[in-house]
Design a protein around this motif. Structure first.
Motif, PDB file in Angstrom:
ATOM      1  N   VAL A 173      35.268  31.357  10.589  1.00  0.00           N
ATOM      2  CA  VAL A 173      34.105  30.489  10.531  1.00  0.00           C
ATOM      3  C   VAL A 173      34.061  29.801   9.173  1.00  0.00           C
ATOM      4  O   VAL A 173      34.111  30.454   8.125  1.00  0.00           O
ATOM      5  CB  VAL A 173      32.806  31.289  10.742  1.00  0.00           C
ATOM      6  CG1 VAL A 173      31.590  30.391  10.535  1.00  0.00           C
ATOM      7  CG2 VAL A 173      32.775  31.906  12.133  1.00  0.00           C
ATOM      8  N   LEU A 174      33.969  28.479   9.188  1.00  0.00           N
ATOM      9  CA  LEU A 174      33.727  27.705   7.977  1.00  0.00           C
ATOM     10  C   LEU A 174      32.251  27.333   7.963  1.00  0.00           C
ATOM     11  O   LEU A 174      31.782  26.624   8.851  1.00  0.00           O
ATOM     12  CB  LEU A 174      34.578  26.437   7.949  1.00  0.00           C
ATOM     13  CG  LEU A 174      36.101  26.616   7.923  1.00  0.00           C
ATOM     14  CD1 LEU A 174      36.778  25.247   7.896  1.00  0.00           C
ATOM     15  CD2 LEU A 174      36.525  27.431   6.718  1.00  0.00           C
ATOM     16  N   PHE A 175      31.528  27.807   6.974  1.00  0.00           N
ATOM     17  CA  PHE A 175      30.086  27.558   6.923  1.00  0.00           C
ATOM     18  C   PHE A 175      29.781  26.454   5.924  1.00  0.00           C
ATOM     19  O   PHE A 175      30.210  26.513   4.770  1.00  0.00           O
ATOM     20  CB  PHE A 175      29.340  28.837   6.537  1.00  0.00           C
ATOM     21  CG  PHE A 175      27.860  28.742   6.770  1.00  0.00           C
ATOM     22  CD1 PHE A 175      27.317  29.131   7.982  1.00  0.00           C
ATOM     23  CD2 PHE A 175      27.014  28.252   5.787  1.00  0.00           C
ATOM     24  CE1 PHE A 175      25.952  29.031   8.220  1.00  0.00           C
ATOM     25  CE2 PHE A 175      25.652  28.151   6.000  1.00  0.00           C
ATOM     26  CZ  PHE A 175      25.118  28.537   7.224  1.00  0.00           C
ATOM     27  N   ASP A 176      29.024  25.449   6.371  1.00  0.00           N
ATOM     28  CA  ASP A 176      28.593  24.285   5.588  1.00  0.00           C
ATOM     29  C   ASP A 176      29.464  23.077   5.937  1.00  0.00           C
ATOM     30  O   ASP A 176      30.507  22.832   5.331  1.00  0.00           O
ATOM     31  CB  ASP A 176      28.651  24.553   4.090  1.00  0.00           C
ATOM     32  CG  ASP A 176      27.926  23.466   3.277  1.00  0.00           C
ATOM     33  OD1 ASP A 176      27.843  22.320   3.757  1.00  0.00           O
ATOM     34  OD2 ASP A 176      27.456  23.761   2.172  1.00  0.00           O
ATOM     35  N   THR A 177      28.998  22.301   6.917  1.00  0.00           N
ATOM     36  CA  THR A 177      29.782  21.162   7.406  1.00  0.00           C
ATOM     37  C   THR A 177      29.974  20.096   6.333  1.00  0.00           C
ATOM     38  O   THR A 177      31.011  19.436   6.289  1.00  0.00           O
ATOM     39  CB  THR A 177      29.103  20.534   8.635  1.00  0.00           C
ATOM     40  OG1 THR A 177      27.761  20.152   8.293  1.00  0.00           O
ATOM     41  CG2 THR A 177      29.057  21.513   9.800  1.00  0.00           C
TER      42      THR A 177
END
Length: 246
Positions: free
Chosen positions: A195-199
């Motif tokens: 998961v990459l958080f902060d688009t």
């Protein structure tokens, strides 16, 4: 004065060094630097035993850990940064789902994640590393291990995690992210959510992967599917439901 003393502290495995005992290089640096006198030919075989010992200590300490998620991100984020609170919430909600939390054990995002797990009553793990100006493990680490070698530490992050949550971070965060992607792409690990958080932070990277790497056939479309990009705490946590503890 107290802050100055903390800044001048480092570790060599379980050994803590301060002031006149501080070294100017790290164990990794001495291992990887082949320049200079030729005595490394005689000392490197002995280093294998130290490396072996770190693996044994890590495996022994984490063998009974159970399901866990590794959380990465910048050590420079302060407690008043919104990312700090979002990280803490992610760790707390993962803890409520039965996951332990593994971090690098330092400040910033790592502290927030360890705090979320510890306050929840879950397992809060910190895997520290010998660095020239390290500050030691944060106060929310309940199970901590200090490593000399990055590659041993990286093994622990992957081996004992069911996936990664990657918050905004720098070179170290990128290193962990792309190592995990490489292991998943080459099927060295299976079922490994990332998961990459902060688009806003990661969006440019995703665009480059899609518009440059994919378009030039350096990666395949399914490779991008390994990444989940989100701004929502609950969505980030729910991404791990498919591999949740039974």
């Amino acid at each position: 004065m107290a802050d100055e003393m903390i800044e001048r502290e480092s570790h060599k495995g379980p050994v803590r060094l301060r002031r006149g005992h501080l070294e100017t290089s790290t164990t990794d640096q001495r291992l990887l630097d082949s320049r200079g006198p030729g005595e490394w030919v005689h000392t490197d075989p002995w280093r294998v035993l130290r490396i072996q010992a770190e693996f044994v200590e890590g495996f022994g300490a984490l063998a009974e850990l159970g399901p866990a998620v590794s959380i990465f991100g910048s050590a420079r984020i302060k407690p008043d940064d919104p990312t700090y609170e979002k990280t803490r919430l992610i760790a707390e909600k993962l803890c409520q789902r039965g996951y332990g939390i593994i971090t690098g054990g330092g400040p910033g995002v790592m502290e927030a994640a360890n705090r979320g797990a510890s306050e929840c009553g879950g397992v809060s793990v910190g895997l520290g590393i010998e660095l020239p100006h390290e500050q030691g493990l944060n106060d929310w680490v309940d199970l901590g291990i200090n490593f000399r070698y990055f590659f041993v530490r990286k093994t622990m992050f992957v081996k004992y995690a069911q996936g990664y949550v990657v918050m905004p971070g720098g070179f170290g965060t990128m290193d962990e992210l792309f190592e995990a992607l490489t292991l998943a792409q080459t099927q060295k690990v299976t079922s490994f959510p990332i998961v990459l958080f902060d688009t806003a932070y990661w969006g440019g990277l995703i665009d480059w992967l899609r518009d440059t790497m994919l378009q030039s056939s350096k990666i395949n479309a399914p490779d991008l599917d390994m990444l989940k990009l989100t701004d929502d705490v609950d969505e980030a946590v729910e991404f791990f439901d498919a591999v949740a503890p039974g």
